[in-house]
Design a protein around this motif. Sequence first.
Motif, PDB file in Angstrom:
ATOM      1  N   ASN A  56      37.985  50.884  41.041  1.00 53.42           N
ATOM      2  CA  ASN A  56      38.166  49.601  41.717  1.00 53.42           C
ATOM      3  C   ASN A  56      38.818  49.811  43.084  1.00 53.42           C
ATOM      4  O   ASN A  56      39.748  50.595  43.225  1.00 53.42           O
ATOM      5  N   LYS A  57      38.308  49.126  44.086  1.00 54.57           N
ATOM      6  CA  LYS A  57      38.920  49.234  45.405  1.00 54.57           C
ATOM      7  C   LYS A  57      39.535  47.902  45.828  1.00 54.57           C
ATOM      8  O   LYS A  57      40.739  47.785  45.998  1.00 54.57           O
TER       9      LYS A  57
ATOM     10  N   PHE B   7      38.611  44.647  44.327  1.00 44.52           N
ATOM     11  CA  PHE B   7      38.425  43.501  43.440  1.00 44.52           C
ATOM     12  C   PHE B   7      39.740  43.032  42.836  1.00 44.52           C
ATOM     13  O   PHE B   7      40.624  43.815  42.552  1.00 44.52           O
ATOM     14  N   ASN B   8      39.801  41.743  42.613  1.00 45.30           N
ATOM     15  CA  ASN B   8      40.942  41.191  41.897  1.00 45.30           C
ATOM     16  C   ASN B   8      40.430  40.268  40.803  1.00 45.30           C
ATOM     17  O   ASN B   8      39.278  39.827  40.836  1.00 45.30           O
ATOM     18  N   THR B   9      41.278  39.955  39.856  1.00 45.59           N
ATOM     19  CA  THR B   9      40.872  39.113  38.736  1.00 45.59           C
ATOM     20  C   THR B   9      40.295  37.800  39.258  1.00 45.59           C
ATOM     21  O   THR B   9      40.888  37.167  40.136  1.00 45.59           O
ATOM     22  N   GLY B  10      39.173  37.419  38.731  1.00 48.43           N
ATOM     23  CA  GLY B  10      38.576  36.153  39.113  1.00 48.43           C
ATOM     24  C   GLY B  10      37.600  36.242  40.264  1.00 48.43           C
ATOM     25  O   GLY B  10      36.931  35.266  40.586  1.00 48.43           O
ATOM     26  N   ASP B  11      37.480  37.437  40.858  1.00 46.62           N
ATOM     27  CA  ASP B  11      36.501  37.587  41.935  1.00 46.62           C
ATOM     28  C   ASP B  11      35.097  37.370  41.395  1.00 46.62           C
ATOM     29  O   ASP B  11      34.792  37.763  40.280  1.00 46.62           O
ATOM     30  N   ARG B  12      34.273  36.745  42.213  1.00 48.42           N
ATOM     31  CA  ARG B  12      32.885  36.580  41.802  1.00 48.42           C
ATOM     32  C   ARG B  12      31.989  37.320  42.800  1.00 48.42           C
ATOM     33  O   ARG B  12      32.010  37.050  43.981  1.00 48.42           O
ATOM     34  N   ILE B  13      31.258  38.263  42.236  1.00 52.04           N
ATOM     35  CA  ILE B  13      30.451  39.118  43.099  1.00 52.04           C
ATOM     36  C   ILE B  13      28.996  38.707  42.952  1.00 52.04           C
ATOM     37  O   ILE B  13      28.489  38.627  41.830  1.00 52.04           O
TER      38      ILE B  13
END
Lengths: 430, 505
Positions: free
Chosen positions: A79-80, A82-88
């Motif tokens: 992981n670089k 991203f945080n919790t809840g990110d939507r990709i």
Amino acid sequence: MSYIIDRRLNGKHKSSVNRQRFLRRYQKHIKKAVEEAVNERSIKDLNRGEKITIPQQDIHEPSFGHGQGGTGSIVHPGNKEFNTGDRIPKPPSGGGQGSGSGDASDQGEGEDDFVFQISQEEFLDYVFEDLELPNLLQKELKEIKEFSLKHAGIVSDGTPSKLNIVRSMRNAQARRIVMSRSSKRLLLEIEEQIEEIEKKDAALKDESLLKELLLQAEQLRQKIDKTPFLDSYDLRYNHHVKEPKPSSQAVMFCIMDVSGSMTQETKNIAKRFYILLYLFLRRNYEKIEVVFIRHHTSAKEVSEEEFFYSRETGGTIVSSALKLMDKIIQDRYPSNAWNIYAAQASDGDNWDDDSDTCRKILEESIIDQVQYFTYIEITPRNHQSLWYAYEQVQNTHPSYFSMRHITDLTDIYPVFRDLFQRRLHESSQN
Amino acid sequence: MSQAKTKRNFLSTGSDWTFDLIETYDKEIGKIAAEFGLDTYPNQIEVISSEQMMDAYASVGMPLGYHHWSYGKQFLDVEQNYKRGRMGLAYEIVINSSPCIAYLMEENNMMMQALVIAHACYGHNSFFKGNYLFKTWTDATAIIDYLVFAKKYVQKCEEKYGIEDVELTLDSCHALMNFGVDRYKRPVPLSAEEEKARVSEREHQLQQQVNDLWRTIPKSDKPGDGEDIRESFPSEPQENLLYFLEKHAPLLKPWQRELVRIVRKMAQYFYPQRQTQVMNEGWASFWHYTLVNSLYDKGLVEDGFILEFLQSHTNVVYQPSFDSQFYSGINPYALGFAMYTDIKRICENPTQEDREWFPDYVDKPWLEVLDFAMRNFKDESFILQFLSPKLMRDFRFFGLENDVLDPFVEVKEIHNDEGYRLLRDRLAQQYNLSYREPNIQVQKVNILGDRSLVLKHTMNGDRPLNEDTVEVLKHFRRLWGFDVRLESWGKDGLVKSYTCTDDSE
């Protein structure tokens, strides 16, 4: 506790049975690939292996599993940002790594076709599968010129180059055992006695006996040492005898019309046919000679190069070639010693009144001497007199004479297969 | 001066191996392994050529196996890729048997051979002997005998009934292979002798009385008719599809039942392997690292040797990031090695965090804890129990959830305080076979009617079955002999149903 074993000398083709099973299962695919290869390949490299491609779905072994869809879950490393809840956003192509099941991490099942190589031998096996040379006969030679050396046991005389080392050494060892056995036993007894005496107290020792025994022991040792390691009695030689070799030789006559009407393309078609025939013959005979006869109004025996590539013009008299062939057979290839095959290629042109002569020559002399005579007519046009004359020959000698009509390149292999198709009634005849 | 030292201490100096050297290294590594208390089966180290390695690949490492085209396919595939230089061969293959057979490739140098000996002959070997899954599900002493039995039996069947028929049956069994294991019931240990006795017994028993005429009875339109079975069969859903077929398929001939059984036994034998990838490879990597480093500490190998070793080791336990072009999932060697190393660290140098997370393990002797971890877990529970927050940070793990209908993928948790436990659960689930594989069980058989059979797929996370399903059903039908229906049940009821009725043989 470990055992270390050198297995490298064991067979390395443990999988060959499984490989054969595989080839058997996918015969259909392989045959198709071979057929295409025969038609597409340049003539010279017909004689090598072939790459076979089988679509992945034909070879796939099915099993229950999860498909695309539903809720998937997966953990990735690295992981670089991203945080919790990110939507990709998903990649537009759909099924990327993230989609679907948890085992997206497994090695992806590629959509690539399954590709593998078959060897030259296997390739030719498929090319000539179910084909057979008609009228195959073992010709007897009255005058045997060929011999083969055959192993004929072991003898005690011979040249050093034929020395059988294993046998010789085995004999030597046996002789050494025999010659030294009694001395060794005696020596052992004496040594025991010496030991016994030496164990005794100095006062009780029988010095003279000891001396005597030591002397005897020494003599025995010398005797044992003198037993020669290798004696000329021991030597054994491989023995070979000459055996007459039954004839398995064939001659192939290639006859081609090179008159002006034959284009280079027609010749190429003929050449492919000849190559196929040659490869096929080579699988059946150890020794094959090829005679090239070309003709226009007169026939001539030529080299391969000249046969295929020199240009000629003029009219056509087919009988000249047949006459020449007949003469060559008489001179060099007596039919009782040679298996004779002939393949004639032409575009069908001939002098009108010559065709009947051809038929006569064939029927009267050639057909009785050959194993098989094939005639291919390469022409997009209508048949001419030669075809009809030959048809008569085919009717009277159906098992020795065959003719087919070829219009273009792709016909060659099917026609070839057709000509040499295994015939049930004939195999029972032979 | 240094030369004198060399002669006294180093086991070898060049890069070439000899049989004597292999023996010496094996002895030294074995000694150190014993000092660490590794309990192993006897080793059988076999030196083979690369061609033989490809053979070994094709037969999943088994020294002998029955003949089947799929092994030939595998062989051709490996051969083709190897010849084109697309892939290198593994350095070693080891199988769970007693004696434990490990293959060394002749092309490797002495350092690699030592690494492989440490990895396979002491790492994997002690894992095979110690882990509870292998202990309960496989019998290392009997497997070779069983393989011989299976190979001979299949060969005999081929002679008697033709390669074609045997192949068809095996194809069908292979399609169901992953569903031929008992997940909960303990299997009876293998024994080739007993198998043989049982085979002949079965041969002599009369075929179950079955009348194929049932199939020709026209189907009733009324749904209740025929399916209204007072006593349902099987009384409980059956998870082991191959076992069910072996015991209950009405039309199978005795030899076909036997083939089903052979495939089933093989599946069972490989079942622990599939459940302990991370643990097994990690354990072996941890020990090759520890053992070879001990060799160096004792002054038995030179600097060049250990540097080369470290390079190979680093390659083995390398974990590319998810966005790397080399990424193909989590490397079980990397994760396993890191976890065992981490457990050792937790025992020896715990941080405050470790004291909170692993109160049972801190300040305990690391060898004991490691041994406990190796013996009593499988990948899923091992990760649940031992994956530390530190490792999750080191690997920078993050969990994704993906709904097909959603154009976005959602990051559910990352390596932070809120995420650790959830992330660990998610990773553990990923190694849970019952999550990875669909849950399909034999639901009921219409024993009073047309003998049609219903398989029930209980959907997990709404994931549907893959495209092979119809094909596999055909295989199932071939073995069962009557119509088969597969129903996918989601949270809200029946989602999809597949039927296989026509006899496609």
